[in-house]
Design a protein around this motif. Structure first.
Motif, PDB file in Angstrom:
ATOM      1  N   ALA A 107      49.854   9.708 -40.069  1.00 48.53           N
ATOM      2  CA  ALA A 107      49.701  10.965 -40.807  1.00 48.53           C
ATOM      3  C   ALA A 107      51.023  11.723 -40.874  1.00 48.53           C
ATOM      4  CB  ALA A 107      48.628  11.827 -40.152  1.00 48.53           C
ATOM      5  N   TYR A 108      51.691  11.847 -39.734  1.00 49.00           N
ATOM      6  CA  TYR A 108      52.960  12.574 -39.723  1.00 49.00           C
ATOM      7  C   TYR A 108      54.085  11.766 -40.368  1.00 49.00           C
ATOM      8  CZ  TYR A 108      51.339  16.578 -37.034  1.00 49.00           C
ATOM      9  OH  TYR A 108      50.703  17.735 -36.652  1.00 49.00           O
ATOM     10  N   GLY A 109      53.979  10.448 -40.284  1.00 45.88           N
ATOM     11  CA  GLY A 109      54.967   9.616 -40.954  1.00 45.88           C
ATOM     12  C   GLY A 109      54.930   9.814 -42.459  1.00 45.88           C
ATOM     13  N   PHE A 110      53.725   9.800 -43.029  1.00 47.88           N
ATOM     14  CA  PHE A 110      53.575  10.008 -44.470  1.00 47.88           C
ATOM     15  C   PHE A 110      53.900  11.448 -44.864  1.00 47.88           C
ATOM     16  CE2 PHE A 110      50.560   6.279 -44.210  1.00 47.88           C
ATOM     17  CZ  PHE A 110      51.375   5.421 -44.924  1.00 47.88           C
ATOM     18  N   LEU A 111      53.542  12.404 -43.981  1.00 51.26           N
ATOM     19  CA  LEU A 111      53.843  13.805 -44.272  1.00 51.26           C
ATOM     20  C   LEU A 111      55.352  14.020 -44.380  1.00 51.26           C
ATOM     21  CD1 LEU A 111      52.896  16.740 -44.591  1.00 51.26           C
ATOM     22  CD2 LEU A 111      53.012  16.966 -42.099  1.00 51.26           C
ATOM     23  N   ASN A 112      56.103  13.394 -43.498  1.00 55.22           N
ATOM     24  CA  ASN A 112      57.562  13.526 -43.550  1.00 55.22           C
ATOM     25  C   ASN A 112      58.125  12.936 -44.838  1.00 55.22           C
ATOM     26  OD1 ASN A 112      57.770  14.819 -41.083  1.00 55.22           O
ATOM     27  ND2 ASN A 112      58.052  12.934 -39.931  1.00 55.22           N
ATOM     28  N   VAL A 113      57.546  11.819 -45.282  1.00 50.90           N
ATOM     29  CA  VAL A 113      58.003  11.210 -46.534  1.00 50.90           C
ATOM     30  C   VAL A 113      57.726  12.148 -47.708  1.00 50.90           C
ATOM     31  CG1 VAL A 113      57.674   9.297 -48.158  1.00 50.90           C
ATOM     32  CG2 VAL A 113      57.715   8.856 -45.686  1.00 50.90           C
ATOM     33  N   ILE A 114      56.535  12.752 -47.696  1.00 49.99           N
ATOM     34  CA  ILE A 114      56.174  13.689 -48.768  1.00 49.99           C
ATOM     35  C   ILE A 114      57.129  14.885 -48.784  1.00 49.99           C
ATOM     36  CG2 ILE A 114      54.406  15.309 -49.570  1.00 49.99           C
ATOM     37  CD1 ILE A 114      52.314  13.334 -48.446  1.00 49.99           C
ATOM     38  N   CYS A 115      57.402  15.443 -47.598  1.00 48.45           N
ATOM     39  CA  CYS A 115      58.278  16.612 -47.509  1.00 48.45           C
ATOM     40  C   CYS A 115      59.710  16.292 -47.934  1.00 48.45           C
ATOM     41  CB  CYS A 115      58.281  17.170 -46.090  1.00 48.45           C
ATOM     42  SG  CYS A 115      56.694  17.892 -45.584  1.00 48.45           S
ATOM     43  N   GLN A 116      60.104  15.049 -47.742  1.00 48.10           N
ATOM     44  CA  GLN A 116      61.464  14.650 -48.092  1.00 48.10           C
ATOM     45  C   GLN A 116      61.550  14.019 -49.482  1.00 48.10           C
ATOM     46  OE1 GLN A 116      62.619  12.035 -44.896  1.00 48.10           O
ATOM     47  NE2 GLN A 116      62.360  13.629 -43.338  1.00 48.10           N
ATOM     48  N   SER A 117      60.418  14.043 -50.210  1.00 55.24           N
ATOM     49  CA  SER A 117      60.368  13.472 -51.564  1.00 55.24           C
ATOM     50  C   SER A 117      60.856  12.030 -51.569  1.00 55.24           C
ATOM     51  CB  SER A 117      61.223  14.325 -52.518  1.00 55.24           C
ATOM     52  OG  SER A 117      60.758  15.644 -52.545  1.00 55.24           O
ATOM     53  N   GLY A 118      60.362  11.237 -50.645  1.00 54.75           N
ATOM     54  CA  GLY A 118      60.779   9.839 -50.549  1.00 54.75           C
ATOM     55  C   GLY A 118      60.182   8.958 -51.633  1.00 54.75           C
ATOM     56  N   SER A 147      57.518   2.066 -45.328  1.00 51.67           N
ATOM     57  CA  SER A 147      58.162   1.996 -44.010  1.00 51.67           C
ATOM     58  C   SER A 147      57.637   3.046 -43.032  1.00 51.67           C
ATOM     59  CB  SER A 147      59.681   2.162 -44.153  1.00 51.67           C
ATOM     60  OG  SER A 147      59.993   3.443 -44.684  1.00 51.67           O
ATOM     61  N   ALA A 148      56.810   3.975 -43.522  1.00 49.78           N
ATOM     62  CA  ALA A 148      56.288   5.046 -42.659  1.00 49.78           C
ATOM     63  C   ALA A 148      55.586   4.519 -41.400  1.00 49.78           C
ATOM     64  CB  ALA A 148      55.355   5.952 -43.455  1.00 49.78           C
ATOM     65  N   PRO A 149      54.766   3.429 -41.502  1.00 53.33           N
ATOM     66  CA  PRO A 149      54.096   2.939 -40.279  1.00 53.33           C
ATOM     67  C   PRO A 149      55.057   2.496 -39.187  1.00 53.33           C
ATOM     68  CG  PRO A 149      53.026   2.054 -42.231  1.00 53.33           C
ATOM     69  CD  PRO A 149      54.287   2.720 -42.700  1.00 53.33           C
ATOM     70  N   ILE A 150      56.281   2.132 -39.568  1.00 46.18           N
ATOM     71  CA  ILE A 150      57.244   1.679 -38.566  1.00 46.18           C
ATOM     72  C   ILE A 150      57.606   2.803 -37.600  1.00 46.18           C
ATOM     73  CG2 ILE A 150      59.570   0.730 -38.238  1.00 46.18           C
ATOM     74  CD1 ILE A 150      59.324  -0.587 -40.953  1.00 46.18           C
ATOM     75  N   THR A 151      57.437   4.049 -38.046  1.00 45.47           N
ATOM     76  CA  THR A 151      57.789   5.186 -37.183  1.00 45.47           C
ATOM     77  C   THR A 151      56.932   5.226 -35.918  1.00 45.47           C
ATOM     78  OG1 THR A 151      56.283   6.675 -38.375  1.00 45.47           O
ATOM     79  CG2 THR A 151      58.568   6.563 -39.140  1.00 45.47           C
ATOM     80  N   LEU A 152      55.787   4.523 -35.915  1.00 50.33           N
ATOM     81  CA  LEU A 152      54.969   4.444 -34.711  1.00 50.33           C
ATOM     82  C   LEU A 152      55.771   3.843 -33.556  1.00 50.33           C
ATOM     83  CD1 LEU A 152      51.597   3.133 -36.204  1.00 50.33           C
ATOM     84  CD2 LEU A 152      51.930   5.318 -35.056  1.00 50.33           C
ATOM     85  N   PHE A 153      56.721   2.956 -33.890  1.00 48.58           N
ATOM     86  CA  PHE A 153      57.494   2.254 -32.869  1.00 48.58           C
ATOM     87  C   PHE A 153      58.947   2.716 -32.803  1.00 48.58           C
ATOM     88  CE2 PHE A 153      54.251  -0.511 -34.734  1.00 48.58           C
ATOM     89  CZ  PHE A 153      53.490  -0.810 -33.619  1.00 48.58           C
ATOM     90  N   THR A 154      59.366   3.504 -33.777  1.00 42.85           N
ATOM     91  CA  THR A 154      60.770   3.932 -33.813  1.00 42.85           C
ATOM     92  C   THR A 154      60.940   5.422 -33.571  1.00 42.85           C
ATOM     93  OG1 THR A 154      60.649   4.146 -36.232  1.00 42.85           O
ATOM     94  CG2 THR A 154      61.451   2.035 -35.329  1.00 42.85           C
ATOM     95  N   LYS A 155      60.278   6.247 -34.388  1.00 39.26           N
ATOM     96  CA  LYS A 155      60.472   7.686 -34.257  1.00 39.26           C
ATOM     97  C   LYS A 155      59.218   8.435 -34.712  1.00 39.26           C
ATOM     98  CE  LYS A 155      63.873  11.310 -35.219  1.00 39.26           C
ATOM     99  NZ  LYS A 155      65.077  11.689 -36.002  1.00 39.26           N
ATOM    100  N   PRO A 156      58.174   8.424 -33.862  1.00 34.32           N
ATOM    101  CA  PRO A 156      56.957   9.178 -34.227  1.00 34.32           C
ATOM    102  C   PRO A 156      57.218  10.675 -34.171  1.00 34.32           C
ATOM    103  CG  PRO A 156      56.795   8.362 -31.986  1.00 34.32           C
ATOM    104  CD  PRO A 156      58.048   7.765 -32.553  1.00 34.32           C
ATOM    105  N   ALA A 157      56.304  11.460 -34.724  1.00 36.01           N
ATOM    106  CA  ALA A 157      56.425  12.923 -34.666  1.00 36.01           C
ATOM    107  C   ALA A 157      56.655  13.345 -33.220  1.00 36.01           C
ATOM    108  CB  ALA A 157      55.171  13.574 -35.224  1.00 36.01           C
ATOM    109  N   THR A 158      57.544  14.304 -33.036  1.00 33.46           N
ATOM    110  CA  THR A 158      58.023  14.670 -31.701  1.00 33.46           C
ATOM    111  C   THR A 158      56.912  14.932 -30.696  1.00 33.46           C
ATOM    112  OG1 THR A 158      59.959  15.680 -32.746  1.00 33.46           O
ATOM    113  CG2 THR A 158      59.541  16.220 -30.441  1.00 33.46           C
TER     114      THR A 158
END
Length: 354
Positions: free
Chosen positions: A104-115, A122-133
């Motif tokens: 949810a937060y991975g996709f939200l960040n993409v939306i906010c950054q107009s990705g 690539s948003a699901p990869i953030t589960l293993f790299t950089k999830p929401a703080t």
């Protein structure tokens, strides 16, 4: 955020001290994130920073209290938590939350950054790299659940003194020694030999066991007074040194506000002990209190969205003055989060992720 085993099996009632502690700890975390949303970027030389630093110093015990609550119930012999239940019920619940909210937060960040579409893929990869703080807490809780079966073997067979011995090791080598080393290096340019420390002693299992010990064995009146006094002194020490080093470095310094500082631990332990002593073994069937307590995990998970939206509107907690605006907005963020969580929990299936 503790296990649902805080429900008394025979009566369907819940332990009152834990219900209140969940609410207080959740609000404290929201308060902390509200304050730090401006704390990091406020000039150290400004009066606003001093106010934010003071508020920040009051809000660092929330996570410690949450983990103590979990330890109190997950390790208690009063509640059945055989390995099968922990690994097939408690742990999967946390994993579902990690995956759901990480995405949810991975996709939200993409939306906010107009990705573009590649960013969405690539948003699901953030589960293993950089999830929401703030989701780090879920990963920590998953780890604690995985070692719970082994810790229960220990707590069920160890004497109170042996449990206290392990907590003392954690406090001495995991909290006090690193903090003393940090101070020595900053003030005298001297470092303690690294192998004096016991590797692996710095772990949230120390908070976990402390919650179990205080809830299960309790502390005597004299020990409680000492703990409360140390907690008050700890707050002053952490606030003083956070201010001192921030000014010295001309940059915000949160070392003394960290979870693995003796000051933070003592404050969390004192607050946990106070409510455990105040309510004892009292249980409650107060529907409003229980319902609010059950929403606290959801509040923890969703509140950063409201903070992000606040700044998206180009607003600031520094205006008109942080001593008023920061606490006020913390209450607003907490209230909005609670409202949303309550509404969504009425939808079938949503309680699994809130």
């Amino acid at each position: 955020m503790a296990s649902q085993s805080s429900i008394t099996e025979s009566q369907g009632r819940r332990e009152k001290y834990a219900e209140w502690l969940r609410i207080i700890a959740a609000f404290t975390v929201v308060f902390q994130h509200t304050v730090t949303s401006a704390w990091y970027d406020t000039p150290v030389s400004s009066p606003d920073f001093f106010v934010l630093n003071f508020l920040n110093s009051l809000s660092r015990f929330g996570v410690g209290v949450f983990i103590m609550i979990s330890g109190a119930f997950m390790l208690s012999p009063k509640y059945a938590h055989p390995p099968k239940k922990v690994l097939t019920y408690n742990l999967p619940k946390i994993i579902i939350l990690i995956v759901t909210w990480g995405l949810a937060y991975g996709f939200l960040n993409v939306i906010c950054q107009s990705g573009d579409w590649v960013d969405y893929l690539s948003a699901p990869i953030t589960l293993f790299t950089k999830p929401a703080t703030h989701l780090w807490f879920l990963y920590t809780l998953a780890g604690l659940y995985m070692i719970t079966p082994a810790l229960r073997v220990f707590t069920q067979n160890a004497s109170p003194r042996m449990v206290l011995y392990v907590i003392a090791l954690f406090f001495t080598f995991g909290l006090v020694l690193p903090t003393a080393n940090h101070l020595l290096f900053k003030l005298a340019d001297v470092s303690i030999y690294k192998n004096i420390g016991i590797q692996g002693s710095t772990t949230f299992a120390g908070f976990y066991l402390s919650g179990f010990y205080i809830a299960h064995y309790g502390l005597g009146p004299k020990v409680r007074k000492i703990l409360y006094s140390l907690a008050a002194i700890s707050w002053f020490v952490s606030f003083f040194y956070a201010t001192y080093f921030s000014i010295a470095r001309d940059a915000p310094n949160e070392y003394f506000f960290g979870n693995f500082r003796p000051m933070t631990f003592l404050i969390a332990a004192a607050i946990f002990c106070y409510f455990r002593t105040k309510y004892g073994n009292t249980t409650t069937d107060d529907a409003k209190l229980i319902d609010m307590s059950k929403c606290m995990l959801g509040v923890y998970l969703v509140h950063p969205m409201f903070i992000k939206a606040f700044y998206g509107l180009h607003l600031s907690i520094l205006i008109p003055h942080p001593i008023v605006t920061a606490p006020l907005m913390a209450v607003v963020f907490f209230g909005l989060s609670l409202f949303v969580v309550r509404m969504f929990r009425k939808i079938p299936g949503m309680r699994k992720i809130l």
